[in-house]
Scaffold this motif. Structure first.
Motif, PDB file in Angstrom:
ATOM      1  N   GLY A   1      -3.151   9.670   0.639  1.00  0.00           N
ATOM      2  CA  GLY A   1      -1.752   9.952   0.932  1.00  0.00           C
ATOM      3  C   GLY A   1      -0.979   8.727   1.347  1.00  0.00           C
ATOM      4  O   GLY A   1       0.227   8.641   1.121  1.00  0.00           O
ATOM      5  N   GLU A   2      -1.686   7.751   1.978  1.00  0.00           N
ATOM      6  CA  GLU A   2      -0.942   6.610   2.516  1.00  0.00           C
ATOM      7  C   GLU A   2      -1.756   5.337   2.682  1.00  0.00           C
ATOM      8  O   GLU A   2      -1.170   4.268   2.812  1.00  0.00           O
ATOM      9  N   HIS A   3      -3.075   5.424   2.690  1.00  0.00           N
ATOM     10  CA  HIS A   3      -3.868   4.213   2.928  1.00  0.00           C
ATOM     11  C   HIS A   3      -4.017   3.361   1.674  1.00  0.00           C
ATOM     12  O   HIS A   3      -4.243   2.163   1.761  1.00  0.00           O
TER      13      HIS A   3
ATOM     14  N   ASN B   1      -0.668  15.690   4.766  1.00  0.00           N
ATOM     15  CA  ASN B   1      -1.567  14.529   4.813  1.00  0.00           C
ATOM     16  C   ASN B   1      -2.326  14.533   6.140  1.00  0.00           C
ATOM     17  O   ASN B   1      -1.716  14.567   7.194  1.00  0.00           O
TER      18      ASN B   1
ATOM     19  N   ALA C   1       1.034  16.795  -4.341  1.00  0.00           N
ATOM     20  CA  ALA C   1       1.074  16.335  -2.951  1.00  0.00           C
ATOM     21  C   ALA C   1       2.449  15.740  -2.640  1.00  0.00           C
ATOM     22  O   ALA C   1       3.079  15.140  -3.501  1.00  0.00           O
ATOM     23  N   ALA C   2       2.888  15.893  -1.384  1.00  0.00           N
ATOM     24  CA  ALA C   2       4.211  15.398  -0.995  1.00  0.00           C
ATOM     25  C   ALA C   2       4.277  13.878  -0.986  1.00  0.00           C
ATOM     26  O   ALA C   2       5.353  13.297  -1.093  1.00  0.00           O
ATOM     27  N   LYS C   3       3.138  13.233  -0.820  1.00  0.00           N
ATOM     28  CA  LYS C   3       3.133  11.774  -0.888  1.00  0.00           C
ATOM     29  C   LYS C   3       1.788  11.298  -1.395  1.00  0.00           C
ATOM     30  O   LYS C   3       0.800  12.034  -1.307  1.00  0.00           O
ATOM     31  N   SER C   4       1.745  10.099  -1.923  1.00  0.00           N
ATOM     32  CA  SER C   4       0.503   9.568  -2.460  1.00  0.00           C
ATOM     33  C   SER C   4       0.562   8.055  -2.521  1.00  0.00           C
ATOM     34  O   SER C   4       1.618   7.476  -2.789  1.00  0.00           O
ATOM     35  N   SER C   5      -0.574   7.417  -2.257  1.00  0.00           N
ATOM     36  CA  SER C   5      -0.704   5.969  -2.474  1.00  0.00           C
ATOM     37  C   SER C   5      -1.792   5.701  -3.497  1.00  0.00           C
ATOM     38  O   SER C   5      -2.442   4.670  -3.482  1.00  0.00           O
ATOM     39  N   SER C   6      -1.992   6.654  -4.401  1.00  0.00           N
ATOM     40  CA  SER C   6      -3.090   6.582  -5.365  1.00  0.00           C
ATOM     41  C   SER C   6      -2.597   6.065  -6.717  1.00  0.00           C
ATOM     42  O   SER C   6      -1.866   6.763  -7.415  1.00  0.00           O
TER      43      SER C   6
ATOM     44  N   ASP D   1       3.594  16.478   5.939  1.00  0.00           N
ATOM     45  CA  ASP D   1       3.487  16.055   4.541  1.00  0.00           C
ATOM     46  C   ASP D   1       2.258  16.633   3.847  1.00  0.00           C
ATOM     47  O   ASP D   1       2.025  16.348   2.672  1.00  0.00           O
TER      48      ASP D   1
ATOM     49  N   HIS E   1      -0.522  13.537   9.549  1.00  0.00           N
ATOM     50  CA  HIS E   1       0.902  13.751   9.323  1.00  0.00           C
ATOM     51  C   HIS E   1       1.037  15.061   8.569  1.00  0.00           C
ATOM     52  O   HIS E   1       1.325  15.092   7.379  1.00  0.00           O
TER      53      HIS E   1
ATOM     54  N   CYS F   1      -4.071  14.193   0.781  1.00  0.00           N
ATOM     55  CA  CYS F   1      -2.801  14.873   0.989  1.00  0.00           C
ATOM     56  C   CYS F   1      -2.795  16.063   0.033  1.00  0.00           C
ATOM     57  O   CYS F   1      -3.114  15.909  -1.150  1.00  0.00           O
TER      58      CYS F   1
ATOM     59  N   ARG G   1       7.942   3.505  -0.002  1.00  0.00           N
ATOM     60  CA  ARG G   1       8.620   3.369  -1.300  1.00  0.00           C
ATOM     61  C   ARG G   1      10.068   3.842  -1.226  1.00  0.00           C
ATOM     62  O   ARG G   1      10.936   3.303  -1.917  1.00  0.00           O
TER      63      ARG G   1
ATOM     64  N   THR H   1       0.812  -1.229   0.000  1.00  0.00           N
ATOM     65  CA  THR H   1       0.000   0.000   0.000  1.00  0.00           C
ATOM     66  C   THR H   1       0.841   1.272   0.000  1.00  0.00           C
ATOM     67  O   THR H   1       0.295   2.358   0.100  1.00  0.00           O
ATOM     68  N   ASN H   2       2.173   1.152  -0.073  1.00  0.00           N
ATOM     69  CA  ASN H   2       3.046   2.308   0.098  1.00  0.00           C
ATOM     70  C   ASN H   2       2.676   3.063   1.373  1.00  0.00           C
ATOM     71  O   ASN H   2       2.386   4.261   1.369  1.00  0.00           O
ATOM     72  N   ALA H   3       2.697   2.351   2.477  1.00  0.00           N
ATOM     73  CA  ALA H   3       2.336   2.932   3.767  1.00  0.00           C
ATOM     74  C   ALA H   3       3.312   4.030   4.178  1.00  0.00           C
ATOM     75  O   ALA H   3       4.442   4.083   3.699  1.00  0.00           O
ATOM     76  N   SER H   4       2.847   4.879   5.063  1.00  0.00           N
ATOM     77  CA  SER H   4       3.778   5.827   5.684  1.00  0.00           C
ATOM     78  C   SER H   4       3.308   6.079   7.101  1.00  0.00           C
ATOM     79  O   SER H   4       2.564   5.274   7.649  1.00  0.00           O
ATOM     80  N   GLY H   5       3.761   7.156   7.714  1.00  0.00           N
ATOM     81  CA  GLY H   5       3.385   7.374   9.108  1.00  0.00           C
ATOM     82  C   GLY H   5       3.961   8.660   9.630  1.00  0.00           C
ATOM     83  O   GLY H   5       4.150   9.617   8.876  1.00  0.00           O
TER      84      GLY H   5
ATOM     85  N   SER I   1       7.521  10.168   8.134  1.00  0.00           N
ATOM     86  CA  SER I   1       7.740  10.346   6.688  1.00  0.00           C
ATOM     87  C   SER I   1       8.255  11.729   6.350  1.00  0.00           C
ATOM     88  O   SER I   1       8.990  11.899   5.375  1.00  0.00           O
TER      89      SER I   1
END
Lengths: 464, 464
Positions: free
Chosen positions: A412-414, A374, B180-185, A372, A369, A340, A158, A144-148, A151
């Motif tokens: 953004g991360e989910h 997000n 956006a600074a990050k994305s999981s899309s 970012d 977060h 995000c 990634r 899922t290209n997770a973050s937290g 980041s």
């Protein structure tokens, strides 16, 4: 057919690693979201890459859908097998294969969780940076290209992936990268497979970047009279170039949930949870400068957690926030927005989100977060109540539309799963056709986590 | 056919932006490498995305090869049109479209060079981090996933790309990301198109991450009795977790070239060029610690360049090093190896490289971005001398084999072009088939920079 399927899977793996037990099927019918559960036909627990390869080759020959499954902590229905078929549960592939401290690299199987990895890395003075709310598996986090929370300083999943071993739809085993810190060799398959949510292949091994535990760490809580002032403070901290390691926004309602669930006594006001990493002298200067900035932005109280126990308690409370909500609203399910936006749009976006939630009459917390850009609106809803569901969906919709109109992203991360699929065409435009062409090329029988992220390529390639 | 081609391109663009002039064709027949030149049929200079789209749609209909061209500074024959056809020169698309200081973002056309961008960004207190030796265009830098001296701290080109506008083979215009600074899309198309060397599409716009100019900067030169001690010092600095902004290895022979070309009087010994960025207090502590480490590793002299002029002179000398060699060996052409290895393998790899060069009897310098494990052997060769060519190719081959055997990559930053194509199967194994399938899906008529990075997908998909 079903009998053959199970016999074949038992033949590939083992009698006791193929299950159609009701409880097992149930556990693999859902994730942590509000999305409607649906059971697989069978769950298989492979021990190694060869077994995964054999399972996929077989499934591909017979056009049987396959869903890879870590711990089921996804938030958009990623692992729900709506087309039935085989769920591959990676929980038995949970070995840390190699730690290379000099290279700041670790190689793990996909079922290893982030806390399991960090426990091992601590022995080497190292840590793995990505920390979603859940103690997810690293395979799932890559999918899922997770973050937290970290980041803003260390990057997303990634950014940590140096190499993946992936089993493709036809059973071919590939590596997507190498152990080199950088490469311009061939197409960037690392990046493509991270975030592909099991739709392009099954991850069977990950080589990840890790970091030295910082020499000095300092955490803080800064509370503000209004949400807007807290957001303005974040923007000012970033503009000043302070290399903050964590900067989390937690609104008043969310601090209340934290206190109730984690037994803390944090001031119940819009708050920033901050952390700084560095050498002693540099960190002191960062902290001094940050204090000036937050007070200028209207902060009325800042508490530093110098002590390791208190600092761990702070971040544990933050990580447990989603569970705090779940616990605080028994019988309800969680719907979380995940947009995000560019930082310059953050203050407006958070204000807008607050207005939308208030107007809906639902109770929802805002957190995220924010370094970012997000942030999440966390709504607890009764999925059996159509009116509440419809209101929650409208909140999500309006927040996504606001973000997309300002150059942001719907997630953004989910990740996309099924929940954000409807926004893919709007967000990506004709690029969706490129994604569909890639899916079609790599999974021509459409067996891999079908209809997640994208509809069937056939529909998209005719549509855009 | 040729007449129609030119008439059609003039119709799409303008009479004076389509050229078959001998000098123009010559200039687009080569890059800065030793690879054999070959002319295109025609060079076209578009002004905007629409023109690029029209050119590609036309070329695709007629199966005419298309090569995108920035400034021709590539090092592996990337822009040489071996199949003739159309070269699209992006030099007229050189506008900085938008600077968003609050978002640390900039949007540019592909013909903007890195020094042009940095000149503009300076007004905002910002800088763009990626700095290959050449003052390349940003479109070209994205196409090869370029990097440079600052990658150890700020990352490579791919890390800076937030969004690309890309024209596909059939003329479709897509965006690969967002602001956006990050994305999981969706699938990570940013990552896929960066480093694709014009084989998947033509980049017509880039949105890039930029950074605040650090509060304090300090540069240093540390010289060592042996190359090995210099490398050991780098490994020790990284292991200590010092966030060094630059750490460049320059061997004795290369320092000589620097002194001769740039008029400096640096000590002619294996040297590290270092830079530190940070707040005042943190930087001082980093510098003190680094001094201890380098002396422990055997450093016999360290000089700090506190003054901006001297610091700029140092990095300009480093950036001009390749040109220094070209200047020092008139009539010869440059062959540069570009492997990248895990840091734990770096000392052995550099020792091995030195042995291989010495054994070959060729004169060659060793230099590189050793903080990433990426180093170059720079050989000046007479391409008309078959023996010298063969020796140089053997040096390259042995260095690549050493790196691949140790989890490294054949190219850390220069890209594949035609020079590293022969190593793609060995390095990527069955993953090469995935790359070929993607190429086939996105460029079915094989018009985009044909046979660069990969052979024709038809051959690979039958071969692996």
């Amino acid at each position: 057919m079903l009998v053959d399927l199970i016999a074949e899977l038992k033949n590939i793996t083992a009698e006791d690693r193929v299950s159609t037990n009701e409880t097992i099927l149930d556990r693999h019918s859902k994730d942590e979201s509000y999305h409607t559960p649906s059971r697989p036909d069978v769950v298989v627990f492979p021990l190694n890459t060869q077994e995964v390869s054999d399972i996929l080759r077989f499934a591909n020959q017979h056009h049987i859908p396959v869903v890879p499954f870590g711990l089921g902590t996804s938030l958009e229905g990623h692992v729900i097998p709506y087309h039935k078929g085989i769920t591959i549960d990676f929980s038995l592939m949970n070995t840390i294969l190699e730690v290379r401290p000099d290279d700041f690299l670790v190689t793990v199987q996909p079922g290893v969780t982030r806390s399991q990895l960090n426990k091992e890395l601590k022995k080497y003075g190292l840590f793995f940076s990505v920390d979603p709310g859940a103690d997810a598996t690293l395979g799932g986090m890559a999918a899922t290209n997770a973050s937290g929370t970290t980041s803003v300083r260390y990057g997303v999943m990634r950014d940590q992936v140096r190499d993946l071993e992936v089993v493709l739809a036809d059973g071919t085993v590939i590596h997507t990268g190498s152990k080199a810190a950088k490469s311009s060799s061939g197409y960037h398959l690392n990046g493509l497979f991270v975030g592909s949510e099991g739709t392009l292949g099954c991850i069977t091994e990950l080589t990840l970047r890790v970091y030295g535990i910082p020499e000095h760490i300092m955490a803080a809580r800064a509370s503000f009279p209004t949400l807007d002032q807290a957001v303005q403070a974040v923007i000012a901290i970033l503009s000043a170039g302070i290399p903050v390691a964590r900067v989390e926004l937690v609104d008043e309602q969310s601090v209340k949930q934290v206190n109730r669930f984690s037994g803390t006594r944090y001031k119940e006001a819009p708050t920033l949870f901050l952390e700084f990493h560095g050498n002693e002298a540099g960190l002191k200067q960062d902290v001094t400068f940050t204090k000036e900035i937050v007070f200028e932005a209207g902060c009325d109280d800042i508490q530093f957690e110098t002590d390791t126990t208190e600092r761990n308690r702070l971040w544990e409370a933050r990580h447990n926030l989603a569970y705090a909500y779940v616990h605080g609203f028994p019988g309800k399910k969680m719907m979380v927005t995940d947009v995000c936006v560019p930082i310059s749009e953050l203050a407006g976006a958070v204000r807008h989100a607050r207005e939308v939630v208030t107007a809906s009459g639902l109770s929802g917390g805002i957190l995220g977060h924010v370094g970012d850009g997000n942030y999440h609106v966390l709504l607890m809803i009764d999925t059996q109540n159509p009116e509440e569901m419809s209101k929650a969906e409208q909140v999500n919709e309006r927040i996504v539309q606001y973000a997309l109109a300002r150059g942001g992203t719907c997630t953004g991360e989910h990740g996309v799963g099924i929940g954000k699929k409807k926004y893919q065409l709007q967000e990506h435009g004709p690029a969706l056709k490129v994604m569909a062409a890639i899916k079609q090329a790599l999974d021509p029988n459409h067996i891999l986590n079908p209809n997640k992220i994208l509809d069937h390529p056939r529909e998209i390639l005719g549509r855009v």
